[in-house]
Scaffold this active site. Sequence first.
Site, mmCIF file in Angstrom:
data_model
loop_
_atom_site.group_PDB
_atom_site.id
_atom_site.type_symbol
_atom_site.label_atom_id
_atom_site.label_comp_id
_atom_site.label_asym_id
_atom_site.label_seq_id
_atom_site.Cartn_x
_atom_site.Cartn_y
_atom_site.Cartn_z
ATOM 1 N N LYS A 187 30.948 29.194 -18.577
ATOM 2 C CA LYS A 187 29.695 28.351 -18.194
ATOM 3 C C LYS A 187 28.778 28.691 -19.211
ATOM 4 O O LYS A 187 29.013 29.209 -20.076
ATOM 5 C CB LYS A 187 29.117 29.200 -16.763
ATOM 6 C CG LYS A 187 30.184 28.964 -15.616
ATOM 7 C CD LYS A 187 30.128 27.809 -15.000
ATOM 8 C CE LYS A 187 31.168 27.168 -14.237
ATOM 9 N NZ LYS A 187 31.399 28.222 -12.930
HETATM 10 C C1 LIG Z 1 32.123 28.303 -11.367
HETATM 11 C C2 LIG Z 1 31.449 27.396 -10.199
HETATM 12 C C3 LIG Z 1 31.174 28.219 -8.946
HETATM 13 C C4 LIG Z 1 31.475 29.637 -8.740
HETATM 14 O O1 LIG Z 1 30.926 30.576 -9.741
HETATM 15 P P1 LIG Z 1 31.663 31.962 -9.893
HETATM 16 O O2 LIG Z 1 30.439 32.616 -10.727
HETATM 17 O O3 LIG Z 1 32.816 31.899 -10.481
HETATM 18 O O4 LIG Z 1 31.664 32.484 -8.621
HETATM 19 C C5 LIG Z 1 30.555 27.675 -8.047
HETATM 20 N N1 LIG Z 1 30.223 26.272 -7.997
HETATM 21 C C6 LIG Z 1 30.304 25.734 -9.182
HETATM 22 C C7 LIG Z 1 30.168 24.134 -9.038
HETATM 23 C C8 LIG Z 1 31.060 26.221 -10.348
HETATM 24 O O5 LIG Z 1 31.536 25.458 -11.197
#
Ligand SMILES: *Cc1c(COP(=O)(O)O)cnc(C)c1O
Length: 386
Positions: A187
């Site tokens: 991210k």
């Molecule tokens: C990555 C992601 C999540 C979940 O994030 P985590 O921190 O891995 O639980 C939720 N929604 C979207 C759209 C994502 O890309």
Amino acid sequence: MSQPFLPFALPEIGGDEIAEVVDTLRSGWVTTGPKARRFEQDFAAFLGGDEYHCIAVNSATAGLHLALEAAGVGPGDEVITTTWTFTATAEVVRYLGADVKLVDHDPATLNIDPAAVEAAIGPRTKALLPVHYGGLAADMPAILDLARRHGLKVVEDAAHALPTTCGGALVGTLASDATVFSFYANKTITTGEGGMLVTRDAELAKRARVMRLHGMSRDAFDRFTAKVPSWYYEIVAPGFKYNLTDIAAALGIHQLKRAHAFQQRRAAIAARYDELLAGLPLLLPPKPAAGDVHAWHLYPVRLTDEAGVTRERFIEKMFEQGIGCSVHYIPLHLHPYWRERYGLDPAQFPRAQHTYERIASLPIYTRMTDADVERVAAAVRVALGR
Ligand SMILES: *Cc1c(COP(=O)(O)O)cnc(C)c1O
């Protein structure tokens, strides 16, 4: 072909992050403690001040679960979200025994279509769950207006949206009930695994804090005596184990300081792609409204009918040239669990289905060099036979 493989995503972890983690390890406090607290305070300052309650959690999935639970979503309720997302957005609704109502996206933005949301609102609808796809803000004025008119809660999945603005205001500061960011490895900033739940609602924050750690509260004691012994707590609900460790928070403190610089680098890569890919049989990613910030977590291109290559073959040809690509997303309506649970058919989501068959995400991350960006664009030309 002698060039090394260019992965689809890589985190950028610097010396400050590493030193802070080492300091944490040496401090003896490795689980949730002073660094997690500092990360929460820094995050509130990043958003603009103390009115933002920031609750550090071990994933965005956990944060979304806590936010919906604290917003009162439960059995019999329905939550509306987009089919154009990762399953985490929707699975948390099922954890709570509520149902998911998937709707189509707007192909102009790839974000949830407010008109489709409006058409899906029914007597069981409790909350709306928009996603800021790729880091481009969803149409929050329309979503918030629908919520106001129908008395619904709004929780934003901002997993891609740090930093994103909507009408000039940072996502996290809008008039929703809660916003949840992700710090997963790929991210826009990362703590390895982690997330942040943000809300201006003190009651929602209080509930989420209690549920983050086993349903543990020290408040009940306060009613009877001024001094709570350090060992005393009460369990007020069957809570979860969703706290962020200080080891992870140590990374987050320094990643957050770099969030704007990271965004600027990704925006520069996106702008360069836009130049280099202009004129090819591709639909380039949607742009933010004038004056708004796009987090550029993703750079998705859509093959047009003139491309003369399938999306599958396009991605294969990119891999053959040493470049990692991905697909965001396989829409939820195509996954067996969601399809079977709600009897879904692609014909119910014609626009997301059309997008899915043509879309591929190109690499976009701060560690890419200018030469990497040119290499990817050149490989796209080859993959398209140009
Ligand atoms: C990555 C992601 C999540 C979940 O994030 P985590 O921190 O891995 O639980 C939720 N929604 C979207 C759209 C994502 O890309």
